[in-house]
Design a protein around this motif. Structure first.
Motif, PDB file in Angstrom:
ATOM      1  N   SER A   1      37.458  43.894  43.561  1.00  0.00           N
ATOM      2  CA  SER A   1      38.123  42.601  43.377  1.00  0.00           C
ATOM      3  C   SER A   1      37.119  41.460  43.267  1.00  0.00           C
ATOM      4  O   SER A   1      37.239  40.582  42.409  1.00  0.00           O
ATOM      5  N   LEU A   2      36.102  41.469  44.132  1.00  0.00           N
ATOM      6  CA  LEU A   2      35.098  40.402  44.104  1.00  0.00           C
ATOM      7  C   LEU A   2      34.310  40.406  42.802  1.00  0.00           C
ATOM      8  O   LEU A   2      34.022  39.349  42.231  1.00  0.00           O
TER       9      LEU A   2
ATOM     10  N   GLU B   1      30.471  36.251  49.887  1.00  0.00           N
ATOM     11  CA  GLU B   1      30.853  36.863  48.607  1.00  0.00           C
ATOM     12  C   GLU B   1      29.649  37.459  47.886  1.00  0.00           C
ATOM     13  O   GLU B   1      29.814  38.313  47.007  1.00  0.00           O
TER      14      GLU B   1
ATOM     15  N   GLY C   1      39.975  40.112  47.417  1.00  0.00           N
ATOM     16  CA  GLY C   1      38.552  39.930  47.690  1.00  0.00           C
ATOM     17  C   GLY C   1      38.312  39.125  48.945  1.00  0.00           C
ATOM     18  O   GLY C   1      37.449  39.461  49.764  1.00  0.00           O
TER      19      GLY C   1
ATOM     20  N   ALA D   1      29.098  41.302  47.272  1.00  0.00           N
ATOM     21  CA  ALA D   1      29.594  42.027  46.099  1.00  0.00           C
ATOM     22  C   ALA D   1      28.508  42.203  45.054  1.00  0.00           C
ATOM     23  O   ALA D   1      28.522  43.169  44.283  1.00  0.00           O
TER      24      ALA D   1
END
Length: 406
Positions: free
Chosen positions: A203-204, A369, A42, A372
């Motif tokens: 992944s995040l 982030e 991520g 996401a």
């Protein structure tokens, strides 16, 4: 575009599902090893976005501004077209900020897997002190400012370079071609990163869901409803009212006669792909002269992004709420400006909002982030955004025709 959007959507569903699975059925040591590897993947995706963000912003704005000077239309059309574009974007962002400050989705919720926000823009100054520092801070060494995470001077520098390419002799035009070639190189790298996007989003989201309470997702639905409501206010009330006041064309006439372009915009989520239909509706149905339609509509498909501007302002406030930052008036003035610049400089690629949204978050010191969380809903909201964008372009051609009396 459809493949990328579909893959991101599927990756988001898988990431949320697997994150819930790990939350309900922890896998002990295997769980820990997987989550550690997942965090690395991520962060690799986030770092690749940070890597490409600065050159993409620089070259896209330079090329975009340099292309604005290629038209041979009169200065009168230029003046009223740009006045209309910036006025409607002003109204769109202003509406978004007002409603988001009233509804405040995300207040009281924190996302544990996100790093602490840097809160890059200080709120301790008075309005006058802030405006003074802000204006002076725009004209500094753009490369030095990047080391401190301040991207605004680079934007101003990009605008100045792009403007310098308008007109000029053979050598200046040769320099412009160099920047256009480098822009194409950067776009190729962006496309490579986009191929990795579904894995990065998966992944995040796994990391976020595994460590997050369910309250976040109820707030997410409130945010989606709020944003759609803001877009409907702008598209069904503000723009048609502006059109009626200036041209006396009724909202019902606009929606019925402009229906082919609006349906295409909703289905394709692309102002550029809808442009032929928008031109046809403007020239054949509304009888806008080609001299105006062929200038206003292609330019509008590039820089007139009301829906995108209001969404990015609303999304930034939502993310600020989630990380516990109450943006002050001075910070929201910055957000106002950067949302407008980001929407104008949006590149014509699938999920371009991810790149421009990254710029908005970077300026405000908010975690990348958060992309996401925003991307899974992007396809749904993009249909509304694009429809609003196309409606604004069509209305712009009608208003420019009226005020220029051509």
């Amino acid at each position: 575009m459809n493949n990328i959007n579909r893959n991101i959507f599927l990756a988001a569903l898988m990431g949320i599902s697997f994150g819930l699975f790990l939350k309900i059925y922890p896998l002990w040591s295997l769980n820990n090893a997987f989550l550690e590897a997942n965090v690395i993947i991520g962060q690799l995706f986030i770092n690749s976005l940070k890597m490409i963000l600065v050159p993409l912003v620089f070259f896209s704005i330079v090329v975009g501004v340099s292309n604005l000077g290629n038209s041979k239309k009169s200065s009168t059309i230029w003046k009223y077209t740009l006045l209309y574009f910036f006025s409607t974007m002003f109204l769109a962002i202003f509406t978004a900020l007002i409603i988001m400050n009233l509804v405040k989705p995300g207040i009281g919720i924190t996302v544990d897997s996100w790093p602490e926000a840097k809160n890059a823009i200080t709120s301790s100054l008075s309005i006058m002190e802030f405006l003074k520092q802000f204006i002076l801070g725009l004209f500094v060494n753009p490369f030095q400012s990047l080391s401190s995470g301040n991207i605004l001077p680079l934007i101003i520098f990009s605008i100045l370079i792009g403007a310098s390419f308008n007109g000029g002799g053979t050598k200046i035009q040769a320099g412009k071609k160099v920047f256009e070639s480098l822009y194409e190189v950067i776009m190729r790298i962006v496309n490579w990163i986009m191929m990795f996007a579904p894995i990065g989003i998966f992944s995040l989201l796994v990391t976020m869901v595994e460590s997050q309470s369910s309250e976040l997702f109820s707030q997410l639905s409130i945010f989606i409803i709020t944003v759609i409501g803001i877009m409907l206010i702008h598209g069904l009330l503000i723009i048609p009212t502006l059109l009626f006041i200036i041209t006396k064309i009724s909202p019902l006439s606009l929606w019925s006669n402009g229906r082919p372009a609006f349906i295409s915009a909703f289905a394709t989520s692309s102002s550029a792909a809808t442009l032929p239909l928008t031109l046809s509706v403007a020239c054949n149905t509304f009888k806008v002269p080609k001299s105006i339609a062929n200038f206003v509509l292609p330019l509008g498909a590039t820089i007139n992004m009301d829906g995108t501007a209001l969404y990015e302002a609303a999304a930034a406030l939502f993310i600020a709420n989630l990380v516990g930052i109450d943006l002050s008036l001075s910070q929201q003035i910055i957000l106002f400006f950067i949302a407008m610049v980001a929407s104008i400089g949006a590149p014509g690629i699938p999920s371009a909002g991810m790149v421009t949204m990254a710029m908005v978050l970077q300026v405000l010191g908010l975690p990348l982030e958060a992309l996401a969380l925003l991307l899974p809903m992007d396809r749904l909201l993009d249909t509304f955004r694009t429809t609003i964008n196309v409606e604004g372009d069509l209305v712009g051609s009608l208003i420019v025709q009226k005020v220029t009396k051509l």
